[in-house]
Motif scaffolding. Sequence first.
Motif, PDB file in Angstrom:
ATOM      1  N   ARG A  25       0.826  -1.218   0.000  1.00 17.09           N
ATOM      2  CA  ARG A  25       0.000   0.000   0.000  1.00 17.09           C
ATOM      3  C   ARG A  25       0.853   1.257   0.000  1.00 17.09           C
ATOM      4  NH1 ARG A  25      -5.873  -0.369   2.045  1.00 17.09           N
ATOM      5  NH2 ARG A  25      -5.591   1.800   1.513  1.00 17.09           N
ATOM      6  N   THR A  26       1.969   1.222   0.736  1.00 19.55           N
ATOM      7  CA  THR A  26       2.852   2.380   0.819  1.00 19.55           C
ATOM      8  C   THR A  26       3.496   2.665  -0.539  1.00 19.55           C
ATOM      9  OG1 THR A  26       3.274   1.948   3.157  1.00 19.55           O
ATOM     10  CG2 THR A  26       4.858   3.340   2.011  1.00 19.55           C
ATOM     11  N   ALA A  31       4.837   6.344  -2.105  1.00 24.40           N
ATOM     12  CA  ALA A  31       5.952   6.616  -1.189  1.00 24.40           C
ATOM     13  C   ALA A  31       7.212   5.906  -1.672  1.00 24.40           C
ATOM     14  CB  ALA A  31       5.611   6.166   0.221  1.00 24.40           C
ATOM     15  N   GLY A  73       1.446   0.829  11.008  1.00 23.46           N
ATOM     16  CA  GLY A  73       2.717   1.466  10.721  1.00 23.46           C
ATOM     17  C   GLY A  73       3.887   0.634  11.190  1.00 23.46           C
ATOM     18  N   MET A  95       6.955   3.654   7.734  1.00 22.77           N
ATOM     19  CA  MET A  95       5.762   3.592   6.878  1.00 22.77           C
ATOM     20  C   MET A  95       4.514   3.666   7.741  1.00 22.77           C
ATOM     21  SD  MET A  95       6.707   0.538   4.196  1.00 22.77           S
ATOM     22  CE  MET A  95       7.593  -0.567   5.306  1.00 22.77           C
ATOM     23  N   HIS A  97       0.259   3.333   7.324  1.00 19.96           N
ATOM     24  CA  HIS A  97      -0.876   2.964   6.481  1.00 19.96           C
ATOM     25  C   HIS A  97      -1.655   4.222   6.118  1.00 19.96           C
ATOM     26  CE1 HIS A  97      -4.695   1.125   5.321  1.00 19.96           C
ATOM     27  NE2 HIS A  97      -4.022  -0.016   5.191  1.00 19.96           N
ATOM     28  N   ARG A 101      -2.534   7.928   8.592  1.00 25.72           N
ATOM     29  CA  ARG A 101      -1.744   9.151   8.401  1.00 25.72           C
ATOM     30  C   ARG A 101      -2.433  10.357   9.006  1.00 25.72           C
ATOM     31  NH1 ARG A 101       0.017   7.414   2.395  1.00 25.72           N
ATOM     32  NH2 ARG A 101       1.372   5.722   3.101  1.00 25.72           N
TER      33      ARG A 101
END
Length: 186
Positions: A25-26, A31, A73, A95, A97, A101
Amino acid sequence: MAIERLDDRPRLLAALEELADLLVRTVNGGASVGFLAPLDRAAATAWWRGRADAVLAGELGVWVARDGGRLIGTVSLVFPDKPNSRHRAELVKLMVHPDGRGQGVGKALLATAERAAVDAGVTLLHLDTETDSPAEYVYAKAGWTRIGTIPDYAADPHGRLRPTSIYYKRVGSTAGDTAGAAAPAG
């Protein structure tokens, strides 16, 4: 939110699927953490599985943040194996999720890694991150010092070369002899 250290192989492997999902997902969300998009689940799972030996050897510390039991995270510290560098560690793979954030998860993980570094006898942390990324705001706000940028250092998830900013932070006591500091046991 609870933060825990995955301090042995079984704990890391038990979280493997969640860690792989977070990495996918990151990266697929844009990212820059060392991978190109689209990152598939099998590659992410294999990458995390490959970290198990380093965790077991005490060369890598991995922490995860959970909210209601769900992994939201992670952050890691790489402890050098050379005698002249055991006073420092590299912060890697912070990282969060997308759903976590803006809620202080990154800040909490960063603070946890910094405290763990101090507990391990580390007095200097360093990291690199994509220049102008949201991560730079997190590091600057947490007191990290940006020392410069390297142009075209790494490709972003879309394959475009981007500059990277280098940061450091002194932690714990910087006085005295640190030559005897060792990596923490796994």
